[in-house]
Design a protein around this motif. Structure first.
Motif, short mmCIF file in Angstrom:
data_model
loop_
_atom_site.label_atom_id
_atom_site.label_comp_id
_atom_site.label_asym_id
_atom_site.label_seq_id
_atom_site.Cartn_x
_atom_site.Cartn_y
_atom_site.Cartn_z
N SER A 143 35.26 38.70 38.98
CA SER A 143 36.58 38.24 38.52
C SER A 143 36.87 36.86 39.10
N SER A 144 37.97 36.27 38.63
CA SER A 144 38.37 34.94 39.08
C SER A 144 39.79 35.01 39.63
N PRO A 145 40.16 34.08 40.52
CA PRO A 145 41.53 34.05 41.06
C PRO A 145 42.56 34.01 39.94
N GLY A 146 43.63 34.78 40.12
CA GLY A 146 44.70 34.82 39.14
C GLY A 146 44.53 35.86 38.05
N GLN A 147 43.34 36.41 37.90
CA GLN A 147 43.12 37.43 36.87
C GLN A 147 43.76 38.76 37.28
N VAL A 148 43.96 39.61 36.26
CA VAL A 148 44.59 40.92 36.47
C VAL A 148 43.51 42.00 36.43
N ILE B 173 25.20 46.20 38.74
CA ILE B 173 25.18 45.37 39.94
C ILE B 173 24.95 46.29 41.11
N ALA B 174 23.94 46.00 41.91
CA ALA B 174 23.59 46.84 43.05
C ALA B 174 24.01 46.16 44.35
N ALA B 175 24.43 46.96 45.31
CA ALA B 175 24.80 46.44 46.62
C ALA B 175 24.17 47.30 47.70
N ARG B 176 23.65 46.65 48.72
CA ARG B 176 22.96 47.37 49.79
C ARG B 176 23.78 47.32 51.06
N ASN B 177 24.09 48.49 51.58
CA ASN B 177 24.82 48.62 52.83
C ASN B 177 23.82 48.55 53.99
N LEU B 178 23.88 47.48 54.75
CA LEU B 178 22.87 47.25 55.78
C LEU B 178 23.05 48.11 57.03
N ASN B 179 24.21 48.72 57.18
CA ASN B 179 24.40 49.55 58.38
C ASN B 179 25.05 50.90 58.06
N GLY B 180 24.71 51.47 56.90
CA GLY B 180 25.24 52.77 56.54
C GLY B 180 24.35 53.45 55.51
N MET B 181 24.59 54.73 55.29
CA MET B 181 23.78 55.51 54.37
C MET B 181 24.68 56.27 53.40
N THR B 182 24.16 56.52 52.20
CA THR B 182 24.84 57.36 51.22
C THR B 182 23.90 58.49 50.81
N ALA C 33 26.11 51.29 43.39
CA ALA C 33 25.95 50.68 42.07
C ALA C 33 27.30 50.44 41.41
N ALA C 34 27.36 49.44 40.55
CA ALA C 34 28.52 49.18 39.71
C ALA C 34 28.02 48.99 38.28
N VAL C 35 28.37 49.91 37.41
CA VAL C 35 27.94 49.86 36.02
C VAL C 35 28.87 48.93 35.25
N VAL C 36 28.30 47.91 34.62
CA VAL C 36 29.08 46.92 33.86
C VAL C 36 29.01 47.25 32.38
N ALA C 37 30.17 47.31 31.74
CA ALA C 37 30.25 47.60 30.31
C ALA C 37 31.11 46.57 29.61
N LEU C 38 30.90 46.43 28.32
CA LEU C 38 31.61 45.47 27.47
C LEU C 38 31.32 44.03 27.89
N GLY C 39 32.34 43.26 28.21
CA GLY C 39 32.13 41.84 28.47
C GLY C 39 31.22 41.56 29.64
N LYS C 40 30.62 40.40 29.65
CA LYS C 40 29.69 40.05 30.70
C LYS C 40 30.37 39.18 31.76
N PRO C 41 30.13 39.48 33.04
CA PRO C 41 30.63 38.58 34.09
C PRO C 41 29.87 37.26 34.06
N ARG C 42 30.42 36.27 34.74
CA ARG C 42 29.70 35.00 34.82
C ARG C 42 28.34 35.22 35.48
N ARG C 43 27.39 34.35 35.15
CA ARG C 43 26.04 34.52 35.65
C ARG C 43 26.00 34.38 37.16
N GLY C 44 25.16 35.19 37.78
CA GLY C 44 25.03 35.18 39.24
C GLY C 44 24.11 36.31 39.66
N PRO C 45 23.92 36.50 40.95
CA PRO C 45 23.02 37.55 41.42
C PRO C 45 23.51 38.94 41.01
#
Length: 205
Positions: free
Chosen positions: A154-159, A91-100, A111-123
């Motif tokens: 994640s969803s509300p109430g999850q750990v 999952i990629a995220a773009r910082n519109l007012n900062g640099m890395t 970036a966020a590397v996702v492993a094992l289970g899949k999150p619900r579908r979405g962007p």
């Protein structure tokens, strides 16, 4: 062995001031819904950032339904290599007012590397804008980024389990969004900072 007394435990947020390698084996399999972590990248940004740690992943794999590793360019290769065949997506995220910083220049994405289970579908990408001040930490993640990421995976109430808690951005985001969170941080100063942020007023903290 049993878990030690938490450093902080209130309203669904638990913090252990300990090495995560000592705490993770004591947690029950299936006791968390998501492992979300931001380990050192091994790029020398601070004295604790000499190496990209490996030993935590096997224990988190035993515990979590899904593992998400937050990483910039510097840690992306190591993170993908660490999860191996467990890799699902990024999952990629773009910082519109900062640099890395990256090995070949500067960018404005995380970036966020996702492993094992899949999150619900979405962007698989989103934009964010930094509005708040940075906490007292050499490599903090913007609360705006973590809020969007936690809401996406994640969803509300999850750990949520967060080894390498750092300044406590994930505990604060979890509180704001109605998730429970277990944070583990070896540096007591950062544990105190995380507690401070939990008690502060407002959303973007």
């Amino acid at each position: 062995m049993t878990l030690p007394k938490p450093y902080y435990d209130k309203d669904g947020i638990t913090i252990y001031n300990a090495d995560c390698r000592d705490i993770l084996p004591l947690l029950e399999p299936g006791s968390v819904d998501l492992v979300l972590t931001d380990p050192p990248y091994g790029c020398g940004k601070a004295d604790w950032d000499a190496l990209f740690p490996l030993q935590w992943y096997g224990q988190c794999r035993r515990l979590g339904v899904m593992i998400v590793i937050i990483t910039g360019s510097a840690g992306l290769k190591d993170s993908v290599h660490l999860v191996g065949e467990d890799f699902v997506d990024v999952i990629a995220a773009r910082n519109l007012n900062g640099m890395t910083r990256s090995p070949i220049g500067f960018g404005n994405w995380l970036a966020a590397v996702v492993a094992l289970g899949k999150p619900r579908r979405g962007p698989n990408a989103f934009d964010f804008v930094i509005r708040g001040d940075k906490p007292r930490h050499p490599s903090p993640k913007p609360i705006e980024y973590i809020l969007k990421l936690v809401e996406r995976i994640s969803s509300p109430g999850q750990v949520i389990l967060h080894p390498f808690l750092g300044s406590g951005t994930t505990t604060r985001a979890s509180k704001n969004l109605g998730r429970c969170c277990i944070g583990i941080e070896v540096n007591e100063e950062y544990c105190q900072l995380a507690i401070e942020r939990l008690g502060a007023q407002g959303v973007l903290l």
